[in-house]
Design an enzyme around this catalytic site. Structure first.
Site, PDB file in Angstrom:
ATOM      1  CE  LYS A 140       4.198  -4.866 -38.828  1.00 45.48           C
ATOM      2  NZ  LYS A 140       4.374  -4.537 -37.410  1.00 45.48           N
ATOM      3  CD  GLN A 166       2.740  -2.130 -35.155  1.00 42.53           C
ATOM      4  OE1 GLN A 166       2.801  -3.286 -35.558  1.00 42.53           O
ATOM      5  NE2 GLN A 166       3.594  -1.215 -35.546  1.00 42.53           N
ATOM      6  CG  ASP A 217       7.340  -7.968 -33.460  1.00 46.17           C
ATOM      7  OD1 ASP A 217       7.838  -7.703 -34.555  1.00 46.17           O
ATOM      8  OD2 ASP A 217       6.334  -7.401 -32.993  1.00 46.17           O
TER       9      ASP A 217
HETATM   10  N1  GUN Z   1       6.440  -0.639 -34.109  1.00 46.99           N
HETATM   11  C1  GUN Z   1       7.322  -0.216 -35.036  1.00 46.99           C
HETATM   12  N2  GUN Z   1       7.958  -1.270 -35.580  1.00 46.99           N
HETATM   13  C2  GUN Z   1       7.465  -2.378 -34.991  1.00 46.99           C
HETATM   14  C3  GUN Z   1       7.734  -3.764 -35.129  1.00 46.99           C
HETATM   15  O1  GUN Z   1       8.569  -4.220 -35.919  1.00 46.99           O
HETATM   16  N3  GUN Z   1       7.002  -4.575 -34.343  1.00 46.99           N
HETATM   17  C4  GUN Z   1       6.095  -4.120 -33.451  1.00 46.99           C
HETATM   18  N4  GUN Z   1       5.449  -4.999 -32.705  1.00 46.99           N
HETATM   19  N5  GUN Z   1       5.830  -2.848 -33.283  1.00 46.99           N
HETATM   20  C5  GUN Z   1       6.513  -1.980 -34.057  1.00 46.99           C
END
Ligand code: GUN
Length: 287
Positions: free
Chosen positions: A52, A96, A119
């Site tokens: 990211k 996350q 998200d």
């Molecule tokens: N953990 C696995 N995929 C994601 C996601 O798309 N967003 C977040 N915040 N955590 C994750």
């Protein structure tokens, strides 16, 4: 042989447009910024967050990382989120997942301001998605819709079968597909005779986290298969939830792992950060 749904290539194309958009925002004094919080150590999360960060860097979005210790309390986590909610220069906040088991992830997601919830996990935004209102759509479901649309695979009127009912993928995906006029079936760990359902799918979307779970005998000739899984097989190689080698022989379209849904998820996160920056700077942008 199935046609490959190349998420890597598509995400690259999307990033080119996003770069332009960010340049334009900056010309108007808007500098999009994403804050990412990680709690404790998790090697998979570290890779996701690094990816990211790389993409933010590439398209010109500022990236702030907050690493909290494993023993962080709920109070401390919420305090950080509240501080970030109040900072005008931060447009998106991403916590996350997973976080350590002693912490309540739902309570933490709910603490993120719905206006910065890139998200799309806040109950208010999930509610808006269910009502078909404008909101931040969770990045993986959003990426899946985009890849299908880009390859002109019709969703309307089709039977979409989803394997997995997680809050992050399965549940928001149900709504995304309903909003696109699909007929939706959801299967999960307690579903019996799962192959009876998977065989009915025009579009099969698999998000269960089990390496090579879906085999050739479980799918209909000519269906579209979307693999959300990222697992390691016995040889330590990355593989999806779908037995790609066998299923590509019967499906009409299929996403690879890696290079399918993963890059699209990140591309849609960038879309959400840009959207959030625009929403928060309507005055600067003359809207
Ligand atoms: N953990 C696995 N995929 C994601 C996601 O798309 N967003 C977040 N915040 N955590 C994750």
């Amino acid at each position: 042989m199935a046609i490959l749904l190349d998420g890597k290539e598509l995400a690259k194309k999307i990033r080119e447009n996003q770069k332009e958009e960010v340049i334009n925002l900056k010309k108007n004094g808007v500098f999009p910024k994403l804050a990412v919080i990680m709690v404790g150590k998790n090697s998979a999360s570290e890779i996701y967050v690094r990816n990211k960060s790389k993409v933010c860097n590439e398209i010109g979005i500022d990236f702030n990382e907050y690493l909290l210790e494993e023993k962080t309390t709920m109070k401390e986590l919420k305090k950080l989120i509240t501080t970030l909610n109040e900072k005008n220069d931060i447009n998106g906040i991403l916590l996350q997942s997973p976080i350590p088991s002693g912490l309540n992830i739902n309570e933490a997601f709910e603490c993120i301001s719905p206006t910065k919830d890139v998200d799309g996990f806040h109950p208010e935004n999930i509610g808006k998605l269910c009502l078909g209102q404008d909101t931040f759509v969770s990045c993986t479901p959003y990426g899946i819709v985009k890849i299908l649309e880009e390859y002109n695979i019709q969703i309307k009127g089709k039977h979409v079968v989803i394997l997995g009912r997680s809050n992050i993928v399965g549940k928001p995906l149900i709504q995304c597909m309903l909003n696109k006029d699909a007929t939706v079936t959801v299967c999960h760990s307690k579903t019996t005779e799962i192959e009876k359902h998977t065989k009915m799918a025009d579009i099969l979307i698999v998000a269960i986290g089990k390496p090579n779970f879906v085999t050739k005998d479980m799918v209909r000739q000519g269906c579209t298969v979307i693999d959300v899984g990222i697992n390691r097989n016995q040889d330590g190689k990355i593989c999806g939830d779908v037995d790609f080698k066998e299923i590509e022989k019967v499906a009409s379209y299929i996403t690879p792992v890696p290079g399918g849904v993963g890059p699209m998820t990140i591309a849609m996160l960038m879309n959400n950060v840009i959207k959030s920056a625009k929403n928060q700077n309507k005055k600067n942008l003359g809207a």
